[in-house]
Design a protein around this motif. Structure first.
Motif, PDB file in Angstrom:
ATOM      1  N   ILE A 126      -0.275 -11.253   7.192  1.00 10.43           N
ATOM      2  CA  ILE A 126       0.045 -10.325   6.112  1.00 10.43           C
ATOM      3  C   ILE A 126      -0.236 -10.883   4.720  1.00 10.43           C
ATOM      4  O   ILE A 126      -0.302 -10.135   3.733  1.00 10.43           O
ATOM      5  CB  ILE A 126       1.534  -9.898   6.207  1.00 10.43           C
ATOM      6  CG1 ILE A 126       1.815  -8.655   5.337  1.00 10.43           C
ATOM      7  CG2 ILE A 126       2.452 -11.052   5.835  1.00 10.43           C
ATOM      8  CD1 ILE A 126       1.078  -7.431   5.778  1.00 10.43           C
ATOM      9  N   THR A 127      -0.459 -12.186   4.590  1.00 12.52           N
ATOM     10  CA  THR A 127      -0.516 -12.815   3.264  1.00 12.52           C
ATOM     11  C   THR A 127      -1.539 -12.176   2.337  1.00 12.52           C
ATOM     12  O   THR A 127      -1.221 -11.771   1.209  1.00 12.52           O
ATOM     13  CB  THR A 127      -0.822 -14.321   3.391  1.00 12.52           C
ATOM     14  OG1 THR A 127       0.195 -14.928   4.192  1.00 12.52           O
ATOM     15  CG2 THR A 127      -0.867 -14.971   2.015  1.00 12.52           C
ATOM     16  N   MET A 128      -2.797 -12.083   2.769  1.00  7.89           N
ATOM     17  CA  MET A 128      -3.835 -11.593   1.861  1.00  7.89           C
ATOM     18  C   MET A 128      -3.728 -10.098   1.555  1.00  7.89           C
ATOM     19  O   MET A 128      -3.902  -9.702   0.399  1.00  7.89           O
ATOM     20  CB  MET A 128      -5.217 -11.961   2.395  1.00  7.89           C
ATOM     21  CG  MET A 128      -5.564 -13.431   2.189  1.00  7.89           C
ATOM     22  SD  MET A 128      -5.068 -14.056   0.556  1.00  7.89           S
ATOM     23  CE  MET A 128      -6.190 -15.407   0.328  1.00  7.89           C
ATOM     24  N   PRO A 129      -3.442  -9.226   2.528  1.00 10.85           N
ATOM     25  CA  PRO A 129      -3.195  -7.825   2.166  1.00 10.85           C
ATOM     26  C   PRO A 129      -2.033  -7.677   1.180  1.00 10.85           C
ATOM     27  O   PRO A 129      -2.051  -6.812   0.294  1.00 10.85           O
ATOM     28  CB  PRO A 129      -2.878  -7.163   3.508  1.00 10.85           C
ATOM     29  CG  PRO A 129      -3.590  -8.001   4.512  1.00 10.85           C
ATOM     30  CD  PRO A 129      -3.481  -9.406   3.993  1.00 10.85           C
ATOM     31  N   ALA A 152       2.088  -5.222   9.871  1.00 13.19           N
ATOM     32  CA  ALA A 152       2.997  -6.362   9.701  1.00 13.19           C
ATOM     33  C   ALA A 152       3.766  -6.171   8.403  1.00 13.19           C
ATOM     34  O   ALA A 152       3.213  -5.712   7.407  1.00 13.19           O
ATOM     35  CB  ALA A 152       2.215  -7.671   9.677  1.00 13.19           C
ATOM     36  N   VAL A 153       5.033  -6.528   8.415  1.00  6.09           N
ATOM     37  CA  VAL A 153       5.890  -6.336   7.255  1.00  6.09           C
ATOM     38  C   VAL A 153       6.938  -7.443   7.255  1.00  6.09           C
ATOM     39  O   VAL A 153       7.232  -8.008   8.304  1.00  6.09           O
ATOM     40  CB  VAL A 153       6.564  -4.941   7.302  1.00  6.09           C
ATOM     41  CG1 VAL A 153       7.526  -4.839   8.469  1.00  6.09           C
ATOM     42  CG2 VAL A 153       7.271  -4.623   6.000  1.00  6.09           C
ATOM     43  N   ILE A 185       3.116   2.425   7.119  1.00  6.31           N
ATOM     44  CA  ILE A 185       2.289   1.956   8.235  1.00  6.31           C
ATOM     45  C   ILE A 185       1.944   3.152   9.119  1.00  6.31           C
ATOM     46  O   ILE A 185       2.840   3.829   9.634  1.00  6.31           O
ATOM     47  CB  ILE A 185       3.030   0.878   9.052  1.00  6.31           C
ATOM     48  CG1 ILE A 185       3.317  -0.340   8.179  1.00  6.31           C
ATOM     49  CG2 ILE A 185       2.217   0.475  10.281  1.00  6.31           C
ATOM     50  CD1 ILE A 185       4.215  -1.382   8.832  1.00  6.31           C
ATOM     51  N   LYS A 186       0.673   3.414   9.292  1.00 11.50           N
ATOM     52  CA  LYS A 186       0.256   4.596  10.046  1.00 11.50           C
ATOM     53  C   LYS A 186       0.526   4.469  11.537  1.00 11.50           C
ATOM     54  O   LYS A 186       0.818   5.444  12.219  1.00 11.50           O
ATOM     55  CB  LYS A 186      -1.228   4.874   9.799  1.00 11.50           C
ATOM     56  CG  LYS A 186      -1.533   5.272   8.361  1.00 11.50           C
ATOM     57  CD  LYS A 186      -3.014   5.557   8.159  1.00 11.50           C
ATOM     58  CE  LYS A 186      -3.298   5.958   6.719  1.00 11.50           C
ATOM     59  NZ  LYS A 186      -4.743   6.223   6.494  1.00 11.50           N
ATOM     60  N   PHE A 214       4.640  -1.950  14.869  1.00  9.61           N
ATOM     61  CA  PHE A 214       4.535  -2.947  13.809  1.00  9.61           C
ATOM     62  C   PHE A 214       5.360  -4.163  14.192  1.00  9.61           C
ATOM     63  O   PHE A 214       6.135  -4.152  15.155  1.00  9.61           O
ATOM     64  CB  PHE A 214       4.996  -2.373  12.466  1.00  9.61           C
ATOM     65  CG  PHE A 214       6.483  -2.215  12.324  1.00  9.61           C
ATOM     66  CD1 PHE A 214       7.249  -3.196  11.706  1.00  9.61           C
ATOM     67  CD2 PHE A 214       7.127  -1.073  12.792  1.00  9.61           C
ATOM     68  CE1 PHE A 214       8.625  -3.052  11.571  1.00  9.61           C
ATOM     69  CE2 PHE A 214       8.495  -0.914  12.664  1.00  9.61           C
ATOM     70  CZ  PHE A 214       9.253  -1.908  12.056  1.00  9.61           C
ATOM     71  N   VAL A 215       5.177  -5.241  13.437  1.00 12.09           N
ATOM     72  CA  VAL A 215       5.918  -6.470  13.684  1.00 12.09           C
ATOM     73  C   VAL A 215       6.535  -6.958  12.383  1.00 12.09           C
ATOM     74  O   VAL A 215       5.928  -6.840  11.313  1.00 12.09           O
ATOM     75  CB  VAL A 215       4.994  -7.555  14.295  1.00 12.09           C
ATOM     76  CG1 VAL A 215       3.872  -7.920  13.325  1.00 12.09           C
ATOM     77  CG2 VAL A 215       5.777  -8.794  14.698  1.00 12.09           C
ATOM     78  N   PHE A 216       7.748  -7.454  12.460  1.00 10.34           N
ATOM     79  CA  PHE A 216       8.358  -8.128  11.310  1.00 10.34           C
ATOM     80  C   PHE A 216       7.801  -9.547  11.263  1.00 10.34           C
ATOM     81  O   PHE A 216       7.865 -10.277  12.254  1.00 10.34           O
ATOM     82  CB  PHE A 216       9.881  -8.164  11.445  1.00 10.34           C
ATOM     83  CG  PHE A 216      10.555  -6.862  11.113  1.00 10.34           C
ATOM     84  CD1 PHE A 216      10.694  -6.456   9.786  1.00 10.34           C
ATOM     85  CD2 PHE A 216      11.044  -6.036  12.110  1.00 10.34           C
ATOM     86  CE1 PHE A 216      11.306  -5.251   9.463  1.00 10.34           C
ATOM     87  CE2 PHE A 216      11.655  -4.826  11.805  1.00 10.34           C
ATOM     88  CZ  PHE A 216      11.790  -4.437  10.487  1.00 10.34           C
TER      89      PHE A 216
END
Length: 440
Positions: free
Chosen positions: A29-32, A164-165, A203-204, A208-210
């Motif tokens: 998730i870092t770069m997004p 990812a969140v 998130i469409k 998803f994952v934490f």
């Protein structure tokens, strides 16, 4: 006039070969996330994830940004060299930069040390106006309030695994092999529940994952979050500690809010190992009771297992396999103990003169042994690790574990088969041979 920026999530070939066959690799998730801080009136953004994309070396960029973890550090330095020769400026951040800033800055123009919520926007503004400093360091504990939503629209070639969140940051514990205390400000923090829900709603995908290091780190907070999350009717996974799963209300809320599986760092079935690496929060005698409770709520367990602790012996691999099978562990993420720089483990092994390599490419925990184990040879550790992976993902073991677990059968079957396909022994043997040659 706009400047062009390339954001790269790097992944060297060795790890890419290891991961590509697996089916549950969510986006880093870092770069997004960092892309969401960029003012598009000043910058034209390109985002590339080497997991499934090629770096556009044929294009020119004003600025190339790399997030650097230890196992990818050498690879990042090679990427930086290519772009520097083309005239691009290079900025690096991430765990390895924070741990070893003096080393990293030799390979780039600018570094960002520590958490970046405050320093990254300052750097972007300075660079745009041609007044950047060489170093930007996190001096305050960044607030997690009102953070921007990651630019998932920039993520290519993914659907199910781009969700990812993060809801929290940090971990309350201090395991000696973990570098979280070195790379984050030493304070466990949470995002406002409403901010997290807004992020997840964007998130469409249903799944998803934490991306939290310990999602159950603040039980009261996460209970409030899951009550709101229930309304979204999504499916999710997270990383937690086993001892927090004793809370039945917590498990009930997790189930109701769509939890499919929990990644839990069991690490070892040896009390001596757990005490030695400061993970006494894990009580081996309670593994069965808590894992049974998690399964009762229809939640799968993906166990983190590490081989190579000082109390591990040649019979540890078979004993661990038997224990995992009898517990009905749905899946494992298996690693070789790896002394990441600046951690207490690294300092201990360095003092004991047990480190075998300083080539960061081998510090990935998957394909190489970079230190001298205490009660076996490095070859025995590696072969035992590979034996466990093959046996755990054998059809016999998969069937036995699924019969005991009875949880998310189709999902677990797909994930287990993905891990089974990812086992490629030849490349791993070569990596260890390279270490042996250099050490000798």
């Amino acid at each position: 006039m706009k400047k062009t920026i390339l954001l790269i999530t790097p992944e060297n070939r060795e790890i890419n070969r290891f991961r590509r066959k697996q089916f549950n690799n969510f986006i880093q998730i870092t770069m997004p996330y960092l892309a969401a801080f960029i003012d598009e009136s000043k910058y034209e953004i390109t985002l590339v994830d080497e997991y499934n994309q090629r770096i556009p070396y044929d294009r020119d960029f004003s600025l190339v940004a790399l997030t650097v973890n230890t196992s990818n550090a050498t690879h990042c330095y090679e990427i930086a060299k290519i772009f520097k020769e083309k005239g691009s400026k290079i900025v690096m951040g991430g765990p390895h930069v924070t741990l070893l800033p003096d080393e990293t800055e030799e390979h780039c123009d600018y570094i960002i040390i520590g958490e970046a919520e405050e320093t990254w926007p300052i750097f972007l503004n300075d660079f745009y106006h041609s007044t950047p400093s060489d170093r930007y360091s996190c001096s305050n504990i960044p607030s997690l309030n009102k953070l921007p939503i990651p630019r998932r629209d920039l993520i290519g070639k993914r659907y199910f695994t781009k969700g990812a969140v993060f809801a929290t940051r940090g971990c309350p514990y201090k395991c000696s092999y973990c570098n979280l205390k070195q790379i984050y400000c030493d304070e466990f923090r949470v995002r406002p529940v409403e901010d997290v829900i807004e992020d997840i709603r964007s998130i469409k995908s249903k799944y998803f994952v934490f991306w939290d290091d310990n999602f159950f780190g603040d039980i009261n907070y996460v209970k409030s979050l899951m009550k709101e999350l229930k309304k979204l009717k999504k499916k999710w996974a997270a990383q937690v500690t086993l001892e927090r799963c004793k809370d039945e209300e917590l498990l009930q809320l997790a189930k109701e809010s769509g939890c499919m599986y929990l990644f839990i760092g069991l690490e070892s079935f040896s009390e001596e190992n757990l005490q030695e690496v400061n993970k006494g929060i894990n009580d081996v005698m309670k593994y069965k009771k808590i894992i049974n409770a998690i399964h009762t709520y229809g939640i799968s367990v993906q166990a983190g297992i590490i081989f190579g602790f000082d109390h591990d012996r040649k019979d540890t691999f078979e004993a661990t396999l038997k224990a995992c099978n009898n517990l009905g562990i749905d899946g494992t993420t298996v690693s070789i103990l790896t002394p990441l720089p600046q951690t207490p483990l690294y300092q201990q092994l360095k003092k004991e003169e047990r480190l075998l390599s300083k080539d960061w490419r081998h510090y990935n925990g998957k394909t190489s042994v970079v230190y001298k184990p205490k009660n076996m040879t490095k070859e025995e550790l590696y072969e035992g690790y590979m034996w466990f992976r093959r046996e755990f993902y054998s059809f016999k073991s998969i069937l036995k574990r699924m019969i005991i677990s009875k949880t998310n059968i189709m999902h677990n079957l797909i994930v287990n088969l993905g891990y089974k396909l990812s086992i490629r022994e030849n490349g791993f043997k070569k990596a260890n041979k390279d270490i042996e040659t250099k050490h000798n």
